[in-house]
Write an enzyme that holds these catalytic residues in place. Structure first.
Site, mmCIF file in Angstrom:
data_model
loop_
_atom_site.group_PDB
_atom_site.id
_atom_site.type_symbol
_atom_site.label_atom_id
_atom_site.label_comp_id
_atom_site.label_asym_id
_atom_site.label_seq_id
_atom_site.Cartn_x
_atom_site.Cartn_y
_atom_site.Cartn_z
ATOM 1 N N HIS A 64 -11.685 8.603 -71.131
ATOM 2 C CA HIS A 64 -10.873 8.077 -70.035
ATOM 3 C C HIS A 64 -9.845 9.093 -69.565
ATOM 4 O O HIS A 64 -9.644 10.142 -70.195
ATOM 5 C CB HIS A 64 -10.150 6.797 -70.484
ATOM 6 C CG HIS A 64 -9.110 7.031 -71.529
ATOM 7 N ND1 HIS A 64 -9.408 7.065 -72.882
ATOM 8 C CD2 HIS A 64 -7.770 7.280 -71.450
ATOM 9 C CE1 HIS A 64 -8.314 7.295 -73.571
ATOM 10 N NE2 HIS A 64 -7.296 7.451 -72.725
ATOM 11 N N HIS A 70 1.072 6.008 -66.611
ATOM 12 C CA HIS A 70 0.896 5.617 -68.015
ATOM 13 C C HIS A 70 2.159 5.875 -68.849
ATOM 14 O O HIS A 70 2.459 5.122 -69.772
ATOM 15 C CB HIS A 70 -0.296 6.382 -68.590
ATOM 16 C CG HIS A 70 -0.708 5.966 -69.963
ATOM 17 N ND1 HIS A 70 -0.737 4.650 -70.373
ATOM 18 C CD2 HIS A 70 -1.124 6.705 -71.036
ATOM 19 C CE1 HIS A 70 -1.157 4.586 -71.623
ATOM 20 N NE2 HIS A 70 -1.387 5.815 -72.050
#
Length: 246
Positions: A64, A70
């Site tokens: 990923h 994030h």
């Protein structure tokens, strides 16, 4: 777009080998200790004879990419460009440098000096490169009960290494480990340094030992609205035997 260009591109691609750098998504793959698991479930409907499944997964399961959102600590709600759906498609396409680090002592962090030593003996990392770190960790990937070992004691970057790559203005940094920061890191220097500068992070890459020092990298994330990350199908292009990249 002229037919000559299409013909030339087709000839170039026919001389290249596509190396799959993604792990297969399936139940019981290794996951980060604080993340949910991947589930692939049969979906049946008496009014529809088609074979179908539904899957449930964490944005950071499997191979990923992390979006800047994030780990942006402040102001992420005002940064529409920080989410995965806003990442330009060309960000994960381009020249790639692969540091073969199998056997690296994972009790130590990969420092700026380690990267400079690799450059001195191989090739220089350039602006807009995509940098991949092969610690040999992908060989521990398994769906057996041993999968928990994948998420223990993995190596990572020091802050000066992350800053060095950021100063190089690379586009992305990837690792075959479950995280770019080492296991147990509380300062998460790689994430803090790179994502704050819109340098993407890829994790859980596979087959990096099949790559030479330089290749051409392609990956695309899913277009998830306000996604903090996304699974990717990552591929590197290398010349077939007797072929070339030109």
């Amino acid at each position: 777009m002229s037919s000559d260009f299409i013909h030339t591109l087709s000839n170039i691609l026919s001389n290249l080998e596509f190396v799959d750098l993604s792990h297969r998504l399936e139940e019981d793959i290794p996951t980060f200790p604080t993340h949910s698991h991947f589930y692939h479930l049969k979906w049946e409907n008496p009014d529809d004879p088609a074979t179908m499944f539904q899957f449930m997964m964490h944005e950071h399961n499997g191979t990923h990419v992390d979006a800047p959102a994030h780990y942006l600590r402040e102001g992420v709600g005002n940064r529409e460009d920080a989410w995965i759906d806003a990442i330009p498609l060309q960000t994960l396409i381009g020249p790639c440098k692969v540091l073969q680090l199998a056997g690296f002592d994972n009790r130590n962090l990969l420092s700026k000096c380690h990267i400079e030593d690799w450059e001195a003996n191989h090739v220089r990392i350039q602006k807009d490169d995509i940098v991949l770190l092969n610690f040999g960790w992908h060989k521990r990937w398994t769906t057996s009960k041993e999968r928990y070992q994948f998420a223990k004691d993995w190596p990572g970057l020091t802050r000066d290494a992350a800053l060095y790559l950021a100063e190089k203005e690379v586009k992305a940094v990837g690792t075959d480990c479950i995280g770019l920061d080492c296991c147990g890191s509380t300062e998460i220097p790689a994430h803090d340094v790179l994502l704050a500068r819109n340098i993407l992070i890829m994790e859980n890459l596979a087959n990096l030992d099949l790559l030479p020092d330089e290749s051409f990298f392609i990956a695309f994330p899913l277009k998830i609205k306000q996604g903090s990350g996304s699974p990717i199908r990552a591929v590197s292009l290398i010349p077939k035997t007797g072929g070339s990249m030109t």
